[in-house]
Write a protein that holds these residues in place. Structure first.
Motif, PDB file in Angstrom:
ATOM      1  N   LEU A 134       0.823  -0.964   0.398  1.00  0.00           N
ATOM      2  CA  LEU A 134      -0.038   0.254  -0.362  1.00  0.00           C
ATOM      3  C   LEU A 134       0.831   1.425  -0.096  1.00  0.00           C
ATOM      4  CD1 LEU A 134      -2.620   0.851   0.210  1.00  0.00           C
ATOM      5  CD2 LEU A 134      -2.591   0.970   2.430  1.00  0.00           C
ATOM      6  N   THR A 135       1.852   0.549   0.920  1.00  0.00           N
ATOM      7  CA  THR A 135       2.776   2.649   0.732  1.00  0.00           C
ATOM      8  C   THR A 135       3.670   2.619  -0.384  1.00  0.00           C
ATOM      9  OG1 THR A 135       3.474   1.226   2.753  1.00  0.00           O
ATOM     10  CG2 THR A 135       4.982   3.446   2.276  1.00  0.00           C
ATOM     11  N   MET A 136       3.774   1.598  -1.149  1.00  0.00           N
ATOM     12  CA  MET A 136       4.926   2.023  -2.567  1.00  0.00           C
ATOM     13  C   MET A 136       3.676   2.149  -3.387  1.00  0.00           C
ATOM     14  SD  MET A 136       6.098  -1.081  -5.241  1.00  0.00           S
ATOM     15  CE  MET A 136       4.970  -1.937  -5.601  1.00  0.00           C
ATOM     16  N   ILE A 137       2.367   1.799  -3.212  1.00  0.00           N
ATOM     17  CA  ILE A 137       1.257   2.480  -4.867  1.00  0.00           C
ATOM     18  C   ILE A 137       1.036   3.752  -4.358  1.00  0.00           C
ATOM     19  CG2 ILE A 137      -0.840   2.702  -5.166  1.00  0.00           C
ATOM     20  CD1 ILE A 137      -0.876  -0.803  -4.599  1.00  0.00           C
ATOM     21  N   MET A 138       1.086   4.276  -3.104  1.00  0.00           N
ATOM     22  CA  MET A 138       0.966   5.510  -3.048  1.00  0.00           C
ATOM     23  C   MET A 138       1.599   6.622  -3.292  1.00  0.00           C
ATOM     24  SD  MET A 138      -1.369   5.531   1.594  1.00  0.00           S
ATOM     25  CE  MET A 138      -2.298   6.358   1.253  1.00  0.00           C
ATOM     26  N   ILE A 139       3.247   5.781  -2.839  1.00  0.00           N
ATOM     27  CA  ILE A 139       4.443   6.803  -3.626  1.00  0.00           C
ATOM     28  C   ILE A 139       4.646   7.243  -4.727  1.00  0.00           C
ATOM     29  CG2 ILE A 139       6.817   7.349  -2.964  1.00  0.00           C
ATOM     30  CD1 ILE A 139       6.624   5.404  -0.062  1.00  0.00           C
ATOM     31  N   LEU A 140       3.961   5.832  -5.552  1.00  0.00           N
ATOM     32  CA  LEU A 140       4.258   5.961  -7.049  1.00  0.00           C
ATOM     33  C   LEU A 140       3.067   7.120  -7.361  1.00  0.00           C
ATOM     34  CD1 LEU A 140       5.190   2.535  -7.919  1.00  0.00           C
ATOM     35  CD2 LEU A 140       6.843   4.067  -7.672  1.00  0.00           C
ATOM     36  N   THR A 141       2.091   6.790  -6.990  1.00  0.00           N
ATOM     37  CA  THR A 141       1.062   7.407  -7.478  1.00  0.00           C
ATOM     38  C   THR A 141       1.021   9.217  -7.501  1.00  0.00           C
ATOM     39  OG1 THR A 141      -0.241   6.821  -5.615  1.00  0.00           O
ATOM     40  CG2 THR A 141      -0.583   5.814  -7.700  1.00  0.00           C
ATOM     41  N   SER A 142       1.745   9.501  -6.032  1.00  0.00           N
ATOM     42  CA  SER A 142       2.130  10.948  -5.663  1.00  0.00           C
ATOM     43  C   SER A 142       3.522  11.729  -6.472  1.00  0.00           C
ATOM     44  CB  SER A 142       2.771  10.861  -4.347  1.00  0.00           C
ATOM     45  OG  SER A 142       1.780  10.513  -2.905  1.00  0.00           O
ATOM     46  N   LEU A 143       3.891  10.290  -7.449  1.00  0.00           N
ATOM     47  CA  LEU A 143       5.506  11.041  -8.426  1.00  0.00           C
ATOM     48  C   LEU A 143       3.939  10.872  -9.739  1.00  0.00           C
ATOM     49  CD1 LEU A 143       7.949   8.254  -7.598  1.00  0.00           C
ATOM     50  CD2 LEU A 143       8.237  10.858  -7.339  1.00  0.00           C
ATOM     51  N   ILE A 144       2.609  10.467  -9.489  1.00  0.00           N
ATOM     52  CA  ILE A 144       2.169  10.836 -11.057  1.00  0.00           C
ATOM     53  C   ILE A 144       1.984  11.881 -10.413  1.00  0.00           C
ATOM     54  CG2 ILE A 144       0.232   9.728 -12.365  1.00  0.00           C
ATOM     55  CD1 ILE A 144       1.315   7.049 -11.760  1.00  0.00           C
ATOM     56  N   ILE A 145       0.923  12.199 -10.123  1.00  0.00           N
ATOM     57  CA  ILE A 145       0.607  13.795  -9.439  1.00  0.00           C
ATOM     58  C   ILE A 145       1.150  14.926  -9.358  1.00  0.00           C
ATOM     59  CG2 ILE A 145      -0.837  15.126  -7.597  1.00  0.00           C
ATOM     60  CD1 ILE A 145      -2.668  13.391  -8.430  1.00  0.00           C
ATOM     61  N   LEU A 146       2.604  14.753  -8.661  1.00  0.00           N
ATOM     62  CA  LEU A 146       3.663  15.673  -8.882  1.00  0.00           C
ATOM     63  C   LEU A 146       3.908  16.282 -10.717  1.00  0.00           C
ATOM     64  CD1 LEU A 146       6.012  14.891  -5.222  1.00  0.00           C
ATOM     65  CD2 LEU A 146       5.167  17.207  -6.778  1.00  0.00           C
TER      66      LEU A 146
END
Length: 337
Positions: A273-285
């Protein structure tokens, strides 16, 4: 100000605030339902505008989706009263109540109404929809939380919020998908603790208020409007700071609540879950930086008659908020340790 010459709008605005307080302080499911209904009926007059067809359409869509969610919620609490002693029904009840609250918030997989409605609203109404309107469903959701179901919903929220915003040209739709992504983080925070959720909501509301204020002040609705050369460079830098803060990049304030959530998830061994959330935050950025890069680097419209006038007092406020956005993270790290 939005309500300066309109007493009826002010009345509905106060009703909106009190309805939330009624719902979250109620000691029965029916009290929560009544609070939600008053909330719905006070928000619709705020968003409907006789001069704007899009806002009328948005208010009708909002009414229909919220009514469906309310019917589902009422049906599930009636079932809960009937099958109160039957513990086998608890899982089904929690799924139904959670689903109706998620639908009210505009969470995935019930998110399809959210970007369409956001597109027809003013920036002030968008701010209310993205912040205040999430409080009541979130509190009711925390009463009867189905942990496994919510973890699945969190993953869907952060993925859909990140991928949905990639090909958007409208700033309102982009902020809507950003809100869906942040809703995933918000649901995680309410699973951890209510105090963390309140902190996340305050920080998120602060960042969204700055963005909506900036866009409203400069009358911006589409990304291509950011390319105009007459926009003050300092205003563009302020936009850069606040966009990066909203994306959750250190050392901005937006990163601080996300840091606490990541810390907790890693301690509880929720690595996937942590990995999914961090990776999607990178897409948002990525798509935030794309907008900022375009607005700073590309200047292909320079019309002398087109100017963006901003009053000095408002301009100083934006500078103050941007300063706070950078330095509050640095100050807060001392308290964190």
């Amino acid at each position: 100000m939005y309500f300066t010459y309109n007493s009826s709008k002010m009345f509905f605005f106060y009703m909106l605030i009190f309805s939330t307080l009624i719902a979250i302080s109620s000691n029965s499911w029916f009290g929560c339902w009544i609070g939600l209904e008053i909330n719905l009926l006070s928000f619709i007059p705020l968003i409907s505008n006789s001069n704007n067809l899009l806002s009328n359409e948005a208010s009708l869509k909002y009414f229909l989706t919220q009514s469906i969610a309310s019917i589902n919620f009422l049906f599930s609490i009636l079932l809960k009263m009937i099958f109160l002693k039957n513990f086998d029904m608890n899982f089904f009840m929690s799924l139904m109540i959670n689903s109706s609250m998620l639908m009210k918030m505009g969470s995935s997989p019930f998110h399809f109404w959210f970007p369409n409605i956001v597109e027809g609203l003013s920036w002030f109404n968008n701010f209310i929809l993205m912040t205040w309107q999430k409080i009541t469903p979130m509190i009711i959701l925390s009463y009867f939380l189905n942990k496994n179901f919510i973890i699945l919903i969190i993953s869907m929220n952060v993925i859909i919020g990140a991928l949905g915003g990639l090909n958007q040209t409208s700033l309102r739709k982009l902020m809507a998908f950003s809100s869906i992504n942040n809703l995933g983080w918000m649901l995680t925070s309410i699973m951890i603790s209510e105090n963390l959720w309140i902190f996340f909501l305050i920080v998120y509301s602060f960042m969204i208020s700055i963005m909506c204020w900036l866009f409203n002040m400069m009358n911006l609705f589409y990304i291509k409007q950011l390319f105009i050369n007459n926009i003050n460079p300092i205003m563009k830098i302020n936009m850069l700071i606040n966009f990066l803060s909203l994306g959750g990049l250190p050392p901005f304030i937006g990163f601080f609540p996300k840091w606490i959530i990541i810390n907790f998830l890693i301690n509880n061994q929720s690595y996937l879950l942590t990995m999914i959330m961090i990776l999607t935050s990178l897409i948002i950025l990525f798509f935030y930086i794309k907008i900022i890069y375009s607005s700073i680097m590309f200047n292909y419209l320079k019309m002398k008659w087109f100017k963006v006038f901003i009053k000095n007092n408002k301009f100083s406020f934006i500078n103050l908020f941007s300063f706070f956005s950078i330095f509050s993270m640095i100050i807060s790290t001392f308290f964190f340790y």
